[in-house]
Every structure is written in structure tokens, then in C-alpha cells.
Design an enzyme around this catalytic site. Structure first.
Site, PDB file in Angstrom:
ATOM      1  N   PHE A 145      -4.583  32.276  12.327  1.00 45.65           N
ATOM      2  CA  PHE A 145      -3.634  33.319  12.759  1.00 45.65           C
ATOM      3  C   PHE A 145      -3.399  34.357  11.670  1.00 45.65           C
ATOM      4  O   PHE A 145      -2.371  35.027  11.665  1.00 45.65           O
ATOM      5  CB  PHE A 145      -2.326  32.680  13.236  1.00 45.65           C
ATOM      6  CG  PHE A 145      -2.552  31.618  14.281  1.00 45.65           C
ATOM      7  CD1 PHE A 145      -3.055  31.965  15.527  1.00 45.65           C
ATOM      8  CD2 PHE A 145      -2.327  30.287  14.001  1.00 45.65           C
ATOM      9  CE1 PHE A 145      -3.319  31.000  16.485  1.00 45.65           C
ATOM     10  CE2 PHE A 145      -2.591  29.306  14.955  1.00 45.65           C
ATOM     11  CZ  PHE A 145      -3.077  29.665  16.199  1.00 45.65           C
ATOM     12  N   GLY A 189     -11.668  28.802  16.081  1.00 48.25           N
ATOM     13  CA  GLY A 189     -11.179  28.164  17.294  1.00 48.25           C
ATOM     14  C   GLY A 189     -11.211  29.101  18.482  1.00 48.25           C
ATOM     15  O   GLY A 189     -10.833  28.748  19.594  1.00 48.25           O
ATOM     16  N   GLY A 249      -8.382  39.166  19.822  1.00 48.94           N
ATOM     17  CA  GLY A 249      -7.583  38.155  19.122  1.00 48.94           C
ATOM     18  C   GLY A 249      -6.121  38.520  19.012  1.00 48.94           C
ATOM     19  O   GLY A 249      -5.259  37.646  18.950  1.00 48.94           O
ATOM     20  N   GLU A 250      -5.824  39.810  18.984  1.00 54.39           N
ATOM     21  CA  GLU A 250      -4.463  40.216  18.683  1.00 54.39           C
ATOM     22  C   GLU A 250      -3.740  40.982  19.788  1.00 54.39           C
ATOM     23  O   GLU A 250      -2.514  40.933  19.878  1.00 54.39           O
ATOM     24  CB  GLU A 250      -4.471  41.020  17.363  1.00 54.39           C
ATOM     25  CG  GLU A 250      -4.502  40.049  16.204  1.00 54.39           C
ATOM     26  CD  GLU A 250      -5.150  40.546  14.942  1.00 54.39           C
ATOM     27  OE1 GLU A 250      -6.307  40.987  15.019  1.00 54.39           O
ATOM     28  OE2 GLU A 250      -4.521  40.466  13.885  1.00 54.39           O
ATOM     29  N   GLY A 275     -13.842  40.606  14.357  1.00 56.98           N
ATOM     30  CA  GLY A 275     -14.940  39.688  14.095  1.00 56.98           C
ATOM     31  C   GLY A 275     -16.109  39.914  15.032  1.00 56.98           C
ATOM     32  O   GLY A 275     -17.233  40.209  14.598  1.00 56.98           O
ATOM     33  N   THR A 284     -13.283  31.953  26.943  1.00 58.07           N
ATOM     34  CA  THR A 284     -12.662  31.981  25.623  1.00 58.07           C
ATOM     35  C   THR A 284     -11.790  33.225  25.465  1.00 58.07           C
ATOM     36  O   THR A 284     -10.781  33.188  24.766  1.00 58.07           O
ATOM     37  CB  THR A 284     -13.736  31.913  24.518  1.00 58.07           C
ATOM     38  OG1 THR A 284     -14.699  32.946  24.743  1.00 58.07           O
ATOM     39  CG2 THR A 284     -14.435  30.567  24.532  1.00 58.07           C
ATOM     40  N   ASN A 324     -17.112  36.553  26.889  1.00 57.11           N
ATOM     41  CA  ASN A 324     -17.003  35.228  27.508  1.00 57.11           C
ATOM     42  C   ASN A 324     -15.613  35.092  28.141  1.00 57.11           C
ATOM     43  O   ASN A 324     -14.612  34.963  27.428  1.00 57.11           O
ATOM     44  CB  ASN A 324     -17.217  34.149  26.442  1.00 57.11           C
ATOM     45  CG  ASN A 324     -17.239  32.752  27.032  1.00 57.11           C
ATOM     46  OD1 ASN A 324     -16.468  32.431  27.946  1.00 57.11           O
ATOM     47  ND2 ASN A 324     -18.113  31.914  26.518  1.00 57.11           N
ATOM     48  N   PRO A 325     -15.530  35.131  29.467  1.00 57.03           N
ATOM     49  CA  PRO A 325     -14.222  35.121  30.131  1.00 57.03           C
ATOM     50  C   PRO A 325     -13.389  33.883  29.809  1.00 57.03           C
ATOM     51  O   PRO A 325     -12.163  33.974  29.743  1.00 57.03           O
ATOM     52  CB  PRO A 325     -14.572  35.149  31.627  1.00 57.03           C
ATOM     53  CG  PRO A 325     -15.964  35.668  31.698  1.00 57.03           C
ATOM     54  CD  PRO A 325     -16.640  35.269  30.422  1.00 57.03           C
TER      55      PRO A 325
HETATM   56 MO1  MOS Z   1      -5.573  38.266  12.081  1.00 55.52          MO
HETATM   57  S1  MOS Z   1      -3.594  38.281  11.485  1.00 55.52           S
HETATM   58  O1  MOS Z   1      -6.113  39.736  11.458  1.00 55.52           O
HETATM   59  O2  MOS Z   1      -6.313  36.952  11.358  1.00 55.52           O
END
Ligand code: MOS
Length: 696
Positions: free
Chosen positions: A232, A459, A656-657, A501, A586, A583-584
Site C-alpha cells: 500500500f 498481490g 491501484g489507487e 507499474g 484482478t 485482467n477483469p
Molecule cells: Mo502506492 S502509495 O504509490 O504504492
């Protein structure tokens, strides 16, 4: 030839290993002659260590060494002050890790740590951010390199002249990253080389940090990060565990396993800074924003400056002729804050999207419509068009799916027995960045392919996503493709962070696969492997700098017990525009994970610091509350089919965010709609609700 692996819902490649327990995490690798480290936290906030008495600890069975500033191997200064551990007697915050006990078993190390006696000279301390703190100052820039303040037009005049105004101050507490797997490392030295199995979000940068700290060439350091149980953001750079394990292993000349305890994650690995945010909005009577001001305060440590970009979200989200944003910072006797999912955007969006809701109430316009009315195709901050901006489309589709049209805008309009019911909405955005990366692709005589890149799967499913991308880029079924990630001996790649990423890594993977296909034009090799490599530095660096963001719309429905003030989530729904979804399965997990964290922020999480002791009172998962499954009755994430050719070869924006951004505001706005009570300091707990109003 092209296949269509991208867009399909493949299960995680390592899923079976994970659920059967054979996937190895950082301290699970078997190592001959291994020893165990246990870190010792400082017992004062600010001061100096005057004496370390190790006699009792060393006499304890199994204890091999107590490593502290007086005997630790020397580190090169100047890398990052937070990593310069066990080098000096100074103590900068309570809980700073000041010694490591190494023993032949974990239990012996823990007992040894209990027996280390440390004397301190302690001085006065200041550990709490307040809006009148005398230490508040203006940093030179905010993370990562944004201007500290921005000003366009004349905010004061624009605000004073407007018929509708909102002036509200919001407060967020400290939030602590609590990945399931703590920060943990197995470190060993051999022939002057350092090998670590470490839990982090980017093994290339951890290797670079270790090489500098221990003054080694990078080739002499290897960081293996095969599986990671979450980060995180807190594992986005080298942190205390890896440095302490490497120091301890060098000191005892044996391999050392060291994992921080849950309590030790509250501080030494960073946390989301508390914030105090004043937002002022002005609009004309049809809801068009004329002036926006966002003033943000946050904290850093005395060790180094970490200036979170809290108000940057407001610079590009909604248009207005008069705009101002400011950041002020205070250096306290606390641990250095660090990244936590959507650092800056997440707390900043909580404040702005709450204020927009207050404006909607003040001007009497539906909050979905108000946001659409203030949408813009041109970045108000940069003056250039966005590569794509589907905020309005997310709001419309979300409203449709959520059933927003039936909503009575009046607060306290819905009641079901003892429950007051309300709904709220918020916008969301997060930058769609990419960084240079390297990758190689190899064709084997047996018709198989293999792709190598030092990406990190924390993860999220990153390994699987890259494998899908590689298969399509090679034009072969994914079953013929193998992939290696998570090892600094693989081609360099940036961190799994900043939602960049997949964008960064897939770029290099695609280019390497394309180069390999070029080499194979004359046919597949029959006798030897053929490899091609890619380095996207020039291509990524040469991209036109158009503003690029993912967008989202967050909807929440809550019920509030009219007698007790208890808040429960009925449902949460998000619609996102984040480019191509690889990938729907994940992706959905990432989005609902982010939304759940936002719910947790709205209702549960709060780091409570006792100024007398300068330490977190609730530094474990029994007392630091995190939303659990029972708190989430229904949560749904959808995305638009978005094609943005300006981004990167895979067309992804990162997910991710974006899921956490705006989600706390949506919940808070729903609580207001349910109760008519606006709580502006998170978390929204029952005592705050019944404290200000008789809900029944
Ligand atoms: Mo995220 S807080 O950029 O790993």
C-alpha cells in the site's frame, strides 16, 4: 498474428501456490545456519542514547549479539536519513528502531530484546499537527516535485464577489499501512556480496539503496522479491527491516531473518500524514464554480522532509477562473510519513469532494449534475487538453447503475424504522504515469517463450497481467509464455507504486516482444535460444507531456441508527475510466480493495497519538480499526471501455489507487444526506454524530 489474452479474466498465475501455502514470502525461505533478528524500539521521543547495557541480553540463552549504534557496521551517510539506522545515539521519535538482537531462534531474540537496557537523555517534544503550530513553514516543493502553491486569477476578489460560498475545514488523522505481510527480510552475506529476500514494492530501488548504504557495486547486491503480501505504498522504497537485517547479518556473519512486529509497523515504515484542509468554493447561482481555494497542512519528521501533495488533486479536477492551492508543513518529533495508497490525492479528494457536496446543498443543485457542470476538457492547471477525461461519463453511468435518479435531495428524507438512510457521491481522479523500464524476451527451440523483467507483484495480479500482455505482443497463446519477475538480477524496472507499474512494465515487455518478433522474422530457432531486449528510457522520456489521468465516480448508501449514531454501509458502487483493463478479475479486486480502504478511512481508521508519550496508543489491529468483511454489505466496481492512444503501448492508466480516491467523501456525503449532520473530521464515529445533534 495477434491473440486476445489482454482483457480476459485469467486467474493469478501464482494463485495455486498461494492458496496451498507453497508460495514463499521473504522470511519463509529455508536457509542453512539462519539466525533471527528482533528490533528494539526507542522508549523516548527525542533525545540521545547515553548507555546500552547488553549484559543481561547476551547472557540469555541463544542470544548471539545486540547490534546498536555503538557496534553496528558503518553505513554511508547521505542515502536517505531514515535508512541511516544504528549509526548514532540520537533518537528522533518514539518507536525508532535503535537496536537489533540476534539469536538462534525467534523466541530467544524476542526475549533478548526485552532484556536490553537503554538509558536516554530525553528532551521536550512536539508530536501533534495543529493549525497554529509555530513550526509550520512553506516547503520548496511537494511530492514528487510539484510547486508548493499555485495561484491563478484573483481568488480573494472572486470569492468575495460570488453569490454562493462554502468555507469548510476538514481533518484527517494519521493512517497506517497494514499489509498482511509485515516488512520482512532474510539477509545473508557471502564473499562481500549481499543477498536479501525482501518484502518490498520494487527490488531495483531496494538494491540501489543497499548498494549505496553498504558502499557496494550494484552487481554485488541481489534483492529477491518473488511474492509480497501487500504494501500500500509503505514498501515503495527500502525501509528499516531490510537495512537492519543486512546490518545484523554482517555483524554476526550469519544469515538473519528479521520481520517487524505489527506494532513496529506503526511508525518506522511510514504512515499517511494527518491533514488539516481548508477548502473555499464560490459559485454563481447556476452552480458554476468561480473560485476554488484549497489550503492544506501536513507533517513530516525531523529526520527528513516528506511534503505530501494534498491539494494537488484540486488543481486539475474542476475548472474555475480564480484558483489557489497552498501547502504548509511542520517538522515534528515523529516518524517520517510515507506513501499510502493515493498519497495526496486520497485525503485531498476527501476534502474537495466533500466541499463540492456542501456547495451542491448550498446552491440547491444535484451533486452529480453540479460535478458535470464543472467538468472540463482542458486541465485548469496546465492549460492543455487531457489525453482523455471521462469523469462525466463515469458519473452518468454510476448514477444509472446506482439508481440515483430517485433520490430526494433533502437530508433526513428516508427512514426505515430506527435507521436514517442517505446516499452520497464523489468524483475521483489519479494521474496515469509511466516510468522507464527494461525487459528481455526469449524464444526457445521448443516453441516456448520467456519474458524477464524486475516487476513486482504485491498481490495485485501484476505477474498475470504482464504475462497476458506478453502473449499478445508475441502473438502466441499465453500457455506458451513463461514470465520471471521479482528479482533484481532481472532487467531493471520501476516500483509497483503510483499506479504506474503495469503501464511502465508492459511498455518494456511489449517493446522487447516486438524486437524479438523482428529477429524471428526468418523463422523460429531450431537449435538455440534467441533473445531481444528493450529499454524504454528514451521513448518514455520523449512522450509529449499532456495531462493524463484515470477518473472515477463513487457512490455510497449508508444507514445511521437514529439513537446510537452507528453508521453502516448499505452499498458502495464505483465506475472508473482507467484506460484498458488487462485482467477483469484482478482489476476488480484492485478497485473494490481501494473502495473498501476508503470506507475504512471514512468510518474506522484513526491513528491516535498521545502527546504526553509521543506515541501511537492504538498500534495493533485490535485497537486500530480497519473495515472488515462484515462492514461491507455490497460493493461493486465497473469500468468504461476506454481507449486512449496517447498513454502507452498497452493503453493502461493504472488501477491501484483510483479506487480509494473520493470513496471516503462519498461515504461522508451519504452520512450527511442521511442525518443532516456534517462531520468534517474523519473517522465519522457514532460519538461525533450524537455529540452534535439529536439524530432521532
Ligand atoms: Mo502506492 S502509495 O504509490 O504504492
Amino acid at each position: 498474428m495477434s491473440t486476445d489474452a489482454v482483457g480476459r479474466a485469467y486467474p493469478r498465475l501464482e494463485g495455486r501456490e498461494k492458496v496451498t501455502g507453497t508460495a514463499r514470502y521473504a522470511v519463509e525461505y529455508p536457509v542453512d545456519g539462519v539466525t533471527y533478528g528482533w528490533a528494539v524500539p526507542s522508549a523516548v521521543v527525542r533525545g540521545r542514547i547515553t548507555r546500552v547495557d547488553t549484559a543481561e541480553a547476551l547472557a540469555s540463552p541463544g542470544v548471539l549479539a545486540v547490534v546498536h549504534h555503538g557496534n553496528a557496521p558503518r553505513l554511508a551517510p547521505g542515502v536517505e536519513a531514515d535508512l541511516w539506522l544504528l549509526q548514532e545515539p540520537a533518537v528522533h521519535y518514539r518507536g525508532e528502531l535503535v537496536a537489533v538482537v540476534v539469536a538462534t531462534s525467534l523466541e530467544a531474540a524476542r526475549e533478548g530484546a526485552r532484556l536490553v537496557r537503554i538509558d536516554y537523555d530525553a528532551g521536550p517534544h512536539s508530536t501533534v499537527l495543529t493549525e497554529d503550530h509555530p513550526g509550520l513553514y512553506t516547503p520548496d516543493h511537494v511530492n514528487p516535485s510539484y510547486p508548493t502553491d499555485t495561484e491563478e486569477g484573483d481568488f480573494d476578489a472572486g470569492y468575495a464577489a460570488a453569490p454562493v460560498r462554502v468555507d469548510a475545514t476538514y481533518r484527517t488523522p494519521a493512517y497506517h499501512n497494514n499489509p498482511m505481510e509485515p516488512h520482512a527480510t532474510t539477509a545473508r552475506w557471502h564473499d562481500g556480496r549481499l543477498l536479501v529476500h525482501d518484502s518490498n514494492q520494487g527490488a531495483s530501488s531496494v538494491r540501489a539503496a543497499l548498494a549505496e548504504l553498504f558502499e557496494l557495486p550494484r552487481e554485488s547486491v541481489r534483492v529477491v522479491t518473488e511474492h509480497v503480501g501487500g504494501g500500500f505504498g509503505s514498501k515503495g522504497y527500502a525501509k528499516a527491516a531490510v537495512v537492519l537485517a543486512a546490518l545484523a547479518a554482517r555483524h554476526v556473519d550469519r544469515p538473519v531473518k528479521l520481520a517487524l512486529t505489527r506494532q513496529q509497523l506503526f511508525g518506522p515504515v511510514g504512515y499517511r500524514t494527518p491533514t488539516i484542509q481548508r477548502v473555499r468554493l464560490a459559485a454563481d447561482t447556476d452552480g458554476r464554480l468561480t473560485a476554488i481555494c484549497h489550503d492544506a497542512m501536513s507533517q513530516s519528521s525531523t529526520i527528513l522532509e516528506f511534503a505530501e501533495q494534498t491539494a494537488v488533486y484540486t488543481r486539475s479536477m474542476y475548472a474555475a477562473p480564480h484558483r489557489r492551492t497552498t501547502h504548509r508543513l511542520v517538522r515534528l518529533d515523529v516518524a517520517t510519513p510515507f506513501w499510502m495508497r493515493a498519497p495526496g490525492e486520497c485525503p485531498g479528494a476527501y476534502a474537495l469532494e466533500s466541499a463540492i457536496d456542501e456547495l451542491a446543498v448550498a446552491v440547491g443543485i444535484d451533486p452529480v449534475e453540479l460535478r458535470i457542470r464543472n467538468d472540463t476538457d482542458v486541465d485548469p492547471d496546465q492549460g492543455r487538453p487531457f489525453t482523455s477525461r471521462n469523469l462525466a461519463a463515469c458519473l452518468r453511468e454510476g448514477a444509472e447503475r446506482f439508481g440515483w435518479a430517485d433520490r430526494d435531495p433533502a437530508p433526513r428524507a428516508r427512514r426505515d424504522g430506527r435507521w436514517l438512510i442517505g446516499s452520497g457521491v464523489a468524483g475521483a481522479s489519479y494521474p496515469a504515469r509511466a516510468r522507464p523500464a527494461c525487459a528481455t524476451a526469449t524464444a526457445r527451440p521448443d516453441g516456448g517463450f520467456h519474458v524477464r523483467i524486475n516487476a513486482t507483484d504485491i498481490g495485485t495480479g501484476a505477474r498475470t497481467a504482464l504475462w497476458q500482455v506478453a502473449a499478445d505482443a508475441l502473438g502466441v497463446p499465453p500457455e506458451r509464455v513463461g514470465i520471471s519477475i521479482g528479482d533484481s538480477d532481472l532487467p531493471n524496472a520501476p516500483v509497483a507504486g503510483g499506479s504506474m507499474g503495469t503501464a511502465s512494465w508492459s511498455w518494456a515487455v511489449i517493446r522487447a516482444c516486438e524486437a524479438l518478433r523482428g529477429k524471428l522474422r526468418d523463422g523460429v530457432p531450431t537449435d538455440a535460444e534467441v533473445s531481444a531486449e528493450a529499454d524504454t528510457s528514451e521513448e518514455v522520456g520523449g512522450q509529449p507531456g499532456l495531462p493524463r489521468y484515470a477518473y472515477g465516480a463513487q457512490f455510497a448508501e449508508v444507514r445511521v441508527d437514529a439513537t446510537t449514531g452507528e453508521v453502516r454501509l448499505n452499498r458502495m458502487l464505483g465506475v472508473f475510466a482507467a484506460g484498458r483493463v488487462v485482467n477483469p478479475t484482478t482489476a476488480r479486486s484492485q478497485l473494490i480493495g481501494g473502495m473498501t480502504m476508503g470506507l475504512s478511512m471514512a468510518l474506522h481508521e484513526e491513528g491516535l497519538l498521545d502527546e504526553r508519550y509521543g506515541d501511537w496508543v492504538n498500534h495493533d489491529l485490535a485497537t486500530y480499526h480497519i473495515t472488515g468483511c462484515a462492514d461491507v454489505e455490497s460493493i461493486e466496481a465497473y469500468w468504461l471501455d476506454e481507449h486512449d492512444g496517447e498513454l502507452n503501448p498497452a493503453g493502461v492508466k493504472g488501477i491501484g489507487e483510483i479506487g480509494i480516491v473520493g470513496s471516503a467523501a462519498a461515504v461522508a456525503n451519504a452520512v450527511f444526506h442521511a442525518t443532516g449532520v456534517r462531520i468534517r473530521d474523519l473517522p465519522i464515529r457514532l460519538d461525533k454524530l450524537i455529540g452534535v445533534s439529536k439524530l432521532a
